[in-house]
Scaffold this motif. Structure first.
Motif, short mmCIF file in Angstrom:
data_model
loop_
_atom_site.label_atom_id
_atom_site.label_comp_id
_atom_site.label_asym_id
_atom_site.label_seq_id
_atom_site.Cartn_x
_atom_site.Cartn_y
_atom_site.Cartn_z
N GLU A 119 0.83 -1.21 0.00
CA GLU A 119 0.00 0.00 0.00
C GLU A 119 0.86 1.26 0.00
OE1 GLU A 119 -3.36 2.52 0.14
OE2 GLU A 119 -3.01 0.45 -0.51
N GLY A 120 1.93 1.24 0.79
CA GLY A 120 2.82 2.39 0.81
C GLY A 120 3.50 2.62 -0.53
N ARG A 144 2.40 1.72 -3.46
CA ARG A 144 1.40 2.19 -4.43
C ARG A 144 1.15 3.68 -4.29
NH1 ARG A 144 -3.76 3.38 -4.60
NH2 ARG A 144 -4.09 2.95 -2.38
N ARG A 145 1.02 4.15 -3.06
CA ARG A 145 0.73 5.56 -2.83
C ARG A 145 1.94 6.43 -3.21
NH1 ARG A 145 -3.43 7.60 -0.20
NH2 ARG A 145 -5.05 6.20 0.57
N ASN A 178 2.55 6.95 -6.94
CA ASN A 178 1.58 7.83 -7.61
C ASN A 178 1.94 9.31 -7.44
OD1 ASN A 178 -0.07 5.83 -8.67
ND2 ASN A 178 -1.30 5.68 -6.79
N GLU A 216 1.75 10.65 2.64
CA GLU A 216 1.20 9.43 2.06
C GLU A 216 1.48 8.21 2.94
OE1 GLU A 216 -0.79 9.19 -0.57
OE2 GLU A 216 -0.73 11.38 -0.63
N ILE A 246 -0.99 8.03 5.77
CA ILE A 246 -2.28 7.50 5.32
C ILE A 246 -2.20 5.99 5.13
CG2 ILE A 246 -3.96 7.55 3.45
CD1 ILE A 246 -3.14 10.48 2.96
N ALA A 247 -1.13 5.53 4.49
CA ALA A 247 -0.99 4.10 4.20
C ALA A 247 -0.88 3.27 5.46
CB ALA A 247 0.24 3.87 3.31
#
Length: 844
Positions: A508-509, A511-512, A515, A688, A691-692
């Motif tokens: 998840e980290g 991916r964020r 981006n 980010e 959030i992750a």
């Protein structure tokens, strides 16, 4: 003799002694006043001598301030000479990282130790949660005796007890004074308050007193280790220390620990190789072992600089003594004895040295503080930005002693020469010029030769370190350092106790982060290249063990899928990890080329299976892993260490037991490859990742270039200092040979005039003067080459990429020193060719 006469005689004897003491003091004061007047009358001579000595004494004081703090000052622990580190011995030396079972066996040696404590090595991170702004803290897991062992005092509350430091014990915390004041506003009701660490409640039972000492472990919060005394976990990831019991000597403890090692080997026959054992070292020795050699080399180097400065001043004073021959002869004629003449010249020399020492202390202390603040060189005990370096009584006493000694060394030869004045011969000489004799000329030549030899030795040492500096900058580390940002995230606690959760966080980290417009790629790892990490043994399926119960061992790294692409580590064969290599899939491993060459020299490593850490405890139990790829070698430990066999496993496939322990000790490290400068996206990356991870903070934000700089900081510091000392020595040696040749030309003016009258050409005179100077330089260089060979034997451990006896370095250094000597001789030689023969013949 009557009683009255006896008392009178004793009183008279005492009065006589007092009068002699007063006369001696009065004579000394006269010498000091006269010497000060003479030095004021010759300001040029005095300034040159003071500056020369200030360089030598300042350099010596600078290094001594570091040596004093690191090697001489006692640790701040109670009874510091009795506090020892418990260590393992290997063929290559000693290592302080140990396992819980080893500590438990050491702790039981109550006839040797008291206050035994075990703790992690300060790399742990914990998250202060439970509020709007989670904060990452430095944490340490320690046993109950830790506080009494190191002498940490509390401002309020108490520390853990032995009954609380057991598995399943209460969750307690002792916090630092800085955390109490900064985060909790000096809350007077802090004791008993509950705080959240990694989303778990901890009861604060103590607040530490404010203190600063680089000798004490630095953490924001201390948590009970609560180690299980019966654990089978043989992972080496802890430190242990204890205090020797009164009457127990270090040698006794070392001998006893060898017996304990055999007991451990019998209890755990597969956990120690035959060449391994146990030992103890004092905490200071354990801390400074890695820098002792370098500091002593630097201390010796400044000693050479100081000797060169002494030789220069001695040469100046010899020349000045010759000019003062008539003055000294008159003093002798008026009744001054030889001892008084020697004392007077030594007094002037010591006055110069004291003035140079006062200036040198200022230059040296602030110079080394500035240098250490910029580059601390991985030197222990000096504190952040060299805060612990101070002008204490030892440094000032050293500066005073070295100044007095320097004054005596620089002045003793001129003093002895001055005291041997031939009164009759001197009075016959012209008042315009006091002649020079063969002995005086020889002595000055010897001093110049000594200067050149010492300068040569320093230049060789500096040249080898400069070459090492260059080679470390040009060596291929095996990975990319540019445009890579790193940061730590603590994932301790129950939430990430399972590897599946860690793998999901990594995905998840990544991916964020990928981006973000300023990010090329992102990955995670347990450890950074060049910063060290774990090491684990392994067995190869289908092969018999060759080293004890294992086939081999080496560094072990847990990484996510894009680790190799982010760091630009090349794939040589097979494949690297993908997001599919996670929990529940076939266990896989990637190895480096060094491991492939050592264990599969004919190829065939792809598809082979290895078992990592089997037998070291239940936390390491896992099935065999299939080797799916071979990547390029990375210099994991340091740039000056050759790559060794290394294993990489996916973060989602780390055994759950090992994952839980790892996360409590080391943080997860994020590596972000940026498109621009690494810090340009720092704020976005932190947002980010919060959030992750569900709000977890990050810390220790730095670029990979900073990591690389830190790995070479020690070598850079040594190179910088030794190069400075060598340059100072080179200048002083050049000035010395110039001064000697200039004075020689002045004294040989009449001889040169006669030679030119008899037909000698200016070119012949030019060659004669240069040849004389170059012979002195050549002799000094040859002696220096021998000294340089001896020095390089000591420096071997500091070098990389260059042989200690490298002929290019020796030849280049000799040529450089020769060129300096040639330039220093050229100017006096040119002056000699301009001598007017008629003027020279009338010179007497």
């Amino acid at each position: 003799m009557s009683e009255g006469n006896t008392e009178y005689g004793e009183h008279a004897l005492e009065s006589s002694r007092n009068r002699r003491g007063l006369r001696w003091l009065d004579t000394l004061l006269q010498d000091v006043r006269f010497g000060a007047r003479m030095l004021r009358k010759n300001p040029g001579f005095s300034v040159v001598c003071v500056l020369t000595l200030a360089l030598g004494i300042g350099a010596s004081t600078a290094i001594f301030t570091v040596v004093n703090k690191v090697l001489l000052q006692p640790m701040v622990y109670p009874d510091p000479d009795r506090v020892v580190m418990l260590m393992q011995t290997y063929q290559g030396g000693n290592g302080p990282i140990i396992s819980i079972p080893k500590y438990m066996m050491w702790r039981d040696q109550t006839q040797l130790f008291e206050d035994a404590a075990v703790y992690d090595f300060g790399g742990a991170r914990v998250n202060l949660t439970g509020g709007d702004q989670p904060e990452q803290l430095k944490g340490m897991h320690v046993s109950a005796n830790f506080f009494s062992l190191v002498g940490i005092q509390l401002a309020a509350g108490r520390t853990f007890t032995g009954e609380e430091d057991i598995p399943g014990g209460p969750q307690l915390a002792v916090i630092s004074n800085g955390l109490w004041r900064g985060r909790f506003g000096s809350d007077p009701h802090m004791i008993g308050r509950t705080i959240e660490l990694d989303n778990a409640p901890y009861n604060v039972i103590g607040v530490m007193s404010p203190f600063y000492s680089p000798d004490l472990p630095d953490a924001d919060v201390y948590i009970p280790l609560q180690a299980d005394p019966n654990t089978p976990n043989q992972g080496n990831y802890m430190l242990a220390a204890a205090r020797l019991k009164p009457g127990v000597k270090l040698a006794q403890a070392k001998a006893a620990m060898k017996v304990v090692a055999e007991q451990f080997r019998r209890k755990y026959p597969t956990m120690m190789d035959p060449h391994q054992s146990f030992t103890v070292e004092t905490v200071r020795e354990a801390l400074v072992a890695g820098v002792r050699t370098a500091l002593l080399i630097l201390l010796g180097a400044v000693g050479f600089v100081l000797l060169i400065a002494c030789a220069n001043v001695a040469n100046l004073m010899l020349a000045r003594a010759l000019l003062r021959k008539r003055e000294i002869s008159i003093r002798v004629a008026l009744g001054a004895g030889r001892g008084r003449i020697i004392r007077q010249v030594l007094t002037e020399s010591v006055l110069l040295a004291l003035a140079g020492g006062a200036l040198g202390v200022f230059i040296g202390y602030f110079g080394v503080r500035s240098l250490l603040a910029i580059n601390p060189g991985n030197i222990p005990r000096i504190g952040e930005h060299a805060q612990a370096i101070a002008l204490d009584w030892r440094v000032l006493a050293f500066a005073l002693a070295i100044s007095l000694l320097t004054g005596i060394v620089a002045g003793i030869i001129p003093a002895i020469k001055a005291s041997r004045t031939d009164l009759a011969a001197t009075m016959k000489e012209s008042g315009a010029r006091a002649g020079t004799g063969l002995r005086q000329s020889k002595m000055r030549s010897v001093l110049v030769g000594i200067e050149m030899a010492l300068a040569m030795i320093l230049l060789i040492g500096a040249a080898l370190l400069v070459r090492t500096f260059y080679d470390l900058r040009t060596v291929n580390p095996g990975f990319e350092t540019h445009k890579i940002l790193t940061m730590d995230m603590s994932i301790a606690g129950q939430r990430f106790a399972k590897s599946a959760a860690v793998g999901e966080l990594a995905r998840e980290g990544q991916r964020r982060l990928e981006n973000l417009p300023g990010v090329e790629a992102a990955t995670v790892s347990c450890c950074l290249p060049l910063a060290g990490g774990y090491g684990l043994p392994f067995n190869i399926e289908g092969r018999a063990p060759t080293t004890g119960p294992y086939t081999g061992g080496g560094p072990w790294r847990s990484v996510s899928s894009d680790y190799f692409s982010v760091l630009h580590i090349p794939l040589l064969r097979g494949r690297t990890f993908t997001e599919r290599d996670g929990n529940g899939t076939e266990p896989v491993v990637v190895i480096n080329e060094a491991m492939a060459k050592q264990y599969w020299p004919k190829g065939g490593e792809i598809g082979a299976r290895i078992t990592i850490g089997k037998g070291m405890g239940p936390m390491f139990d896992e099935p065999a892993r299939e080797i799916i790829g071979v990547v390029g070698d990375v210099r994991d430990n340091a740039l000056n260490f050759n790559p060794i066999p290394t294993m990489y496993v996916p973060v989602g496939q780390v055994p759950d037991g090992m994952n839980a322990v790892d996360n409590g000790i080391l943080p997860m490290i994020w590596l972000v490859h940026t498109k621009a400068g690494p810090y340009t996206v720092s704020n976005d990356v932190q947002r980010e990742l919060r959030i992750a991870s569900g709000g977890l903070p990050v810390g220790n934000i730095r670029s990979m270039e900073k990591v690389e700089e830190k790995s070479t900081a020690g070598n850079d510091f040594n190179t910088t200092l030794l190069t400075i000392f060598a340059c100072v020595a080179l200048v002083l040696a050049g000035v010395g040979i110039y001064g000697n040749m200039a004075y020689s030309v002045q004294q040989r003016t009449q001889e040169i005039g006669i030679r030119m009258t008899l037909g000698a050409t200016p070119a012949h005179v030019h060659r004669m003067v240069i040849l004389h100077g170059m012979i002195l330089a050549g002799i000094g260089v040859l002696i220096g080459v021998g000294g340089g060979l001896a020095l390089t034997r000591v420096m071997r451990s500091l070098l990389f990429g260059v042989k200690p006896w490298d002929p290019v370095m020796f030849l280049g250094t000799a040529i450089l020193l020769g060129v300096i000597a040639l330039v220093a001789c050229w100017i006096p030689a040119r002056r000699a060719t301009r001598v007017d023969p008629m003027v020279a013949l009338r010179y007497e």
